[in-house]
Design a protein around this motif. Structure first.
Motif, PDB file in Angstrom:
ATOM      1  N   UNK A  65       0.838  -1.197   0.000  1.00 31.19           N
ATOM      2  CA  UNK A  65       0.000   0.000   0.000  1.00 31.19           C
ATOM      3  C   UNK A  65       0.879   1.255   0.000  1.00 31.19           C
ATOM      4  N   UNK A  66       0.540   2.204  -0.858  1.00 26.67           N
ATOM      5  CA  UNK A  66       1.232   3.487  -0.860  1.00 26.67           C
ATOM      6  C   UNK A  66       0.243   4.559  -1.269  1.00 26.67           C
ATOM      7  N   UNK A  79      -2.566   0.190  -4.483  1.00 27.73           N
ATOM      8  CA  UNK A  79      -2.388  -1.122  -3.869  1.00 27.73           C
ATOM      9  C   UNK A  79      -1.758  -2.025  -4.920  1.00 27.73           C
ATOM     10  N   UNK A  80      -0.582  -2.529  -4.613  1.00 30.60           N
ATOM     11  CA  UNK A  80       0.118  -3.410  -5.548  1.00 30.60           C
ATOM     12  C   UNK A  80      -0.167  -4.871  -5.203  1.00 30.60           C
ATOM     13  N   UNK A  84      -7.094 -10.910  -1.759  1.00 31.86           N
ATOM     14  CA  UNK A  84      -8.531 -10.928  -1.473  1.00 31.86           C
ATOM     15  C   UNK A  84      -8.861 -10.163  -0.198  1.00 31.86           C
ATOM     16  N   UNK A  85      -7.951 -10.183   0.759  1.00 33.46           N
ATOM     17  CA  UNK A  85      -8.224  -9.465   2.005  1.00 33.46           C
ATOM     18  C   UNK A  85      -8.190  -7.944   1.838  1.00 33.46           C
ATOM     19  N   UNK A  86      -7.783  -7.472   0.649  1.00 31.11           N
ATOM     20  CA  UNK A  86      -7.815  -6.034   0.387  1.00 31.11           C
ATOM     21  C   UNK A  86      -9.215  -5.572   0.007  1.00 31.11           C
ATOM     22  N   UNK A  87     -10.111  -6.503  -0.248  1.00 24.94           N
ATOM     23  CA  UNK A  87     -11.485  -6.131  -0.605  1.00 24.94           C
ATOM     24  C   UNK A  87     -12.113  -5.329   0.526  1.00 24.94           C
ATOM     25  N   UNK A  88     -12.611  -4.161   0.198  1.00 21.86           N
ATOM     26  CA  UNK A  88     -13.159  -3.244   1.208  1.00 21.86           C
ATOM     27  C   UNK A  88     -13.702  -2.022   0.492  1.00 21.86           C
ATOM     28  N   UNK A  89     -14.336  -1.155   1.264  1.00 21.62           N
ATOM     29  CA  UNK A  89     -14.681   0.171   0.775  1.00 21.62           C
ATOM     30  C   UNK A  89     -13.603   1.134   1.268  1.00 21.62           C
ATOM     31  N   UNK A  90     -12.978   1.825   0.346  1.00 21.59           N
ATOM     32  CA  UNK A  90     -11.912   2.768   0.683  1.00 21.59           C
ATOM     33  C   UNK A  90     -12.499   4.170   0.674  1.00 21.59           C
ATOM     34  N   UNK A  91     -12.375   4.829   1.815  1.00 21.27           N
ATOM     35  CA  UNK A  91     -12.975   6.154   2.000  1.00 21.27           C
ATOM     36  C   UNK A  91     -11.896   7.211   2.141  1.00 21.27           C
TER      37      UNK A  91
END
Lengths: 113, 111
Positions: A65-66, A79-80, A84-91
């Protein structure tokens, strides 16, 4: 502008691909925040910008993550090699002069298949 | 570690009844507490912060350090108060508002 805007609104990607999420804060707001909300989890802090610098990036979960911010305005979260655990809503949120997050954007829903 | 607990996922009250949304926290330092609100189909926004000691839309919240609580109160609920409410905490001396959020309480005001 009407408020904080984010793009894309939805992003579906395959595991291992890189993604870029964009945030346009309210004009004149010097503080910018990234948070994420995973299923069943609360909002988690990722990174804080004051102007173009990031005095607090302690919430970034890994070196995949950067984030950067240019011109004291637009910010990009990258996100490089997505997992699957990166699945989310990014606010994204912004505020005047380093106050607490005041107004949030609509979020980007990231789904990693 | 800091933690924010909102014990009720859902709170239903009748219009005109008093409302109290509970928030308890654990933190060893000097906390700053906030309430955020998200109305239906709208974005999350800051409702109030304890250091302002102000009333917003009829809501107030008092920081009780002895009970480590920051409950949100309104004497007479209105239908337009129906929303998702999040309590949040930050370290007041940190210089960055790295907020820890509770999981939220959905307030439903019954007409």
């Amino acid at each position: 502008g009407a408020g904080v805007s984010q793009s894309p609104s939805n992003k579906v990607t395959e595991k291992g691909k890189d993604v870029e999420l964009r945030c346009d804060p309210i004009s004149g707001h010097t503080a910018l925040y990234w948070y994420r909300q995973s299923l069943g989890q609360g909002l988690e802090f990722l990174i804080y910008f004051q102007g173009n610098s990031a005095p607090d990036k302690s919430g970034l979960p890994s070196d995949r993550f950067s984030a950067e911010r240019t011109g004291g305005s637009v910010s990009t979260l990258t996100i490089q090699r997505t997992q699957q655990e990166d699945s989310a809503v990014y606010l994204c949120a912004s505020s005047l002069e380093g106050g607490p997050p005041q107004f949030f954007g609509p979020g980007t829903r990231l789904t990693v298949l | 570690a800091q933690r924010v607990t909102q014990p009720e996922k859902l709170l239903s009250v009748f219009k005109g009844a008093p409302v109290e949304l509970k928030c308890n926290y654990s933190y060893s330092g000097s906390p700053e507490l906030f309430w955020y609100v998200q109305y239906s189909r709208q974005r999350l926004q800051l409702l109030l912060r304890h250091i302002s000691r102000e009333s917003i839309k009829g809501f107030t919240a008092d920081l009780n350090k002895g009970e480590t609580s920051f409950h949100l109160k309104k004497p007479f609920a209105q239908e337009e108060d129906s929303a998702m409410y999040y309590c949040a905490l930050s370290d007041s001396g940190a210089g960055s508002y790295q907020l820890t959020f509770g999981k939220g309480t959905k307030l439903s005001v019954i007409p």
